[in-house]
Design a protein around this motif. Structure first.
Motif, mmCIF file in Angstrom:
data_model
loop_
_atom_site.group_PDB
_atom_site.id
_atom_site.type_symbol
_atom_site.label_atom_id
_atom_site.label_comp_id
_atom_site.label_asym_id
_atom_site.label_seq_id
_atom_site.Cartn_x
_atom_site.Cartn_y
_atom_site.Cartn_z
ATOM 1 N N GLU A 1 0.835 -1.221 0.000
ATOM 2 C CA GLU A 1 0.000 0.000 0.000
ATOM 3 C C GLU A 1 0.859 1.257 0.000
ATOM 4 O O GLU A 1 0.568 2.225 -0.718
ATOM 5 C CB GLU A 1 -0.912 -0.001 1.238
ATOM 6 N N ALA A 2 1.929 1.231 0.809
ATOM 7 C CA ALA A 2 2.814 2.400 0.893
ATOM 8 C C ALA A 2 3.428 2.705 -0.476
ATOM 9 O O ALA A 2 3.542 3.871 -0.878
ATOM 10 C CB ALA A 2 3.917 2.142 1.927
ATOM 11 N N LEU A 3 3.807 1.640 -1.204
ATOM 12 C CA LEU A 3 4.407 1.832 -2.531
ATOM 13 C C LEU A 3 3.361 2.380 -3.510
ATOM 14 O O LEU A 3 3.642 3.289 -4.298
ATOM 15 C CB LEU A 3 4.975 0.500 -3.049
ATOM 16 N N LYS A 4 2.153 1.858 -3.428
ATOM 17 C CA LYS A 4 1.070 2.324 -4.308
ATOM 18 C C LYS A 4 0.764 3.802 -4.045
ATOM 19 O O LYS A 4 0.605 4.597 -4.981
ATOM 20 C CB LYS A 4 -0.190 1.475 -4.082
ATOM 21 N N GLN A 5 0.707 4.124 -2.752
ATOM 22 C CA GLN A 5 0.391 5.522 -2.381
ATOM 23 C C GLN A 5 1.496 6.478 -2.804
ATOM 24 O O GLN A 5 1.245 7.654 -3.052
ATOM 25 C CB GLN A 5 0.170 5.615 -0.877
ATOM 26 N N ALA A 6 2.730 5.925 -2.888
ATOM 27 C CA ALA A 6 3.848 6.770 -3.320
ATOM 28 C C ALA A 6 3.882 6.913 -4.837
ATOM 29 O O ALA A 6 4.774 7.568 -5.386
ATOM 30 C CB ALA A 6 5.151 6.166 -2.818
#
Ligand SMILES: Nc1ncnc2c1ncn2[C@@H]1O[C@H](COP(=O)(O)OP(=O)(O)OP(=O)(O)O)[C@@H](O)[C@H]1O
Length: 290
Positions: free
Chosen positions: A264-269
């Motif tokens: 999720e963190a990578l997607k949000q970035a």
């Protein structure tokens, strides 16, 4: 059923403790790889496991019994050492006779069949063999006992690729036909990966982890992550990242503890693609030993 069980095994040379509490289980009929850097204690462990050394602490059960000073259990165990410096004056034929005397289960026909492929001249003395030929001989002799348990310390070292394949075929044959269980140490991780059902990784006299090949690889995750633009700063902040490299905005990342929050963190970035790529045992080994 477990054929090898080690519980909290410790072993020292003098005051220098080498094995710091090894626990390890090996299932009947499986081929188990033992890997670790030079000097981590593999041979010491193997010498305890074959009953050559007595452990200082802990328990070693082979086929359900303590192996040290137990000839009944030792008769069921084949052992290929990392160097063969004994019986140098013996001819191969004399070694075959010796094995027949020592091991009631020694199968001379099987030995001759194996040697039909390997092609050693049985009139030669052990000291006249090359390193690879001597290793092949040790494997053939010990496999011909039809052992319940086979312990092999770097048995492929010095063997050419054809001899390696032949010895591996003999091992698999014994596993398939007679339910033999194998513990094999090697530095050739590509080879072990294709050959073993499970493995243990040793580091500084301890087992870092053990499991099936898939379980070993679950420890780390290799990701390919694609952004619209170069975003290296994200990998400096993200938890669990062991290393990363990039070609423009395409990143290859090795991390520990990958799961939904990191995804999720990578997607949000702004990651456009987050894809898992298979890891090799060699990569697991390298990242475990960093
Ligand atoms: N007979 C011995 N006396 C004292 N120390 C020893 C003895 N044999 C091995 N050692 C030490 O024990 C440690 C473990 O050695 P061991 O041979 O078990 O490692 P290994 O993992 O098999 O290494 P390699 O991959 O190089 O074969 C090393 O630090 C080594 O120097």
């Amino acid at each position: 059923m477990k054929v090898i069980e080690l519980k909290d095994v410790k072993k020292s040379y003098g005051k220098n403790e080498i094995l710091h509490g090894i626990s390890l289980d090996i299932e009947e009929g499986s081929i188990h790889g033992l890997v670790g850097r030079n000097g981590c204690g593999k041979t010491t462990l193997i010498k305890c496991l074959t009953g050559i050394y007595e452990q200082d602490q802990g328990q070693i059960l082979v086929c359900g019994e303590e192996i040290f000073e137990n000839p009944n259990v030792k008769a069921q165990v084949g052992y290929v050492a990392d160097s063969n410096q004994y019986f140098e004056g013996y001819h191969i034929d004399e070694m075959v006779e010796f094995y027949k005397q020592i091991y009631p289960t020694f199968d001379e026909k099987v030995f001759r069949d194996y040697n039909q492929s390997i092609g050693l001249d049985v009139s030669k003395r052990i000291k006249e063999l090359s390193k690879g030929q001597a290793m092949s001989l040790a494997s053939m002799l010990n496999l011909s006992i039809h052992p319940k348990v086979m312990i092999m310390d770097e048995p492929m070292s010095g063997l050419d690729v054809i001899a390696q394949k032949q010895i591996k075929d003999f091992i698999v044959n014994e596993v398939d036909m007679n339910g033999m269980s194998v513990l094999i140490s090697s530095h050739d991780l590509k080879d072990l990966e294709s050959f073993c059902d499970s493995a243990s990784m040793m580091k500084d006299g301890k087992i870092l982890y053990q499991g099936t090949m898939d379980q070993m690889k679950e420890r780390f995750t290799k990701l390919q992550v694609v952004f619209g633009e170069s975003r290296s700063e994200i990998f400096k902040e993200l938890s669990g990242v062991i290393t990363y490299s990039n070609l423009g905005s395409v990143y290859t990342v090795i991390l520990e503890g990958y799961g939904e929050p990191i995804h999720e963190a990578l997607k949000q970035a702004g990651a456009i693609v987050v894809e898992e790529i298979p890891l090799s045992l060699e990569e697991v080994f390298v990242y475990s030993n960093r």
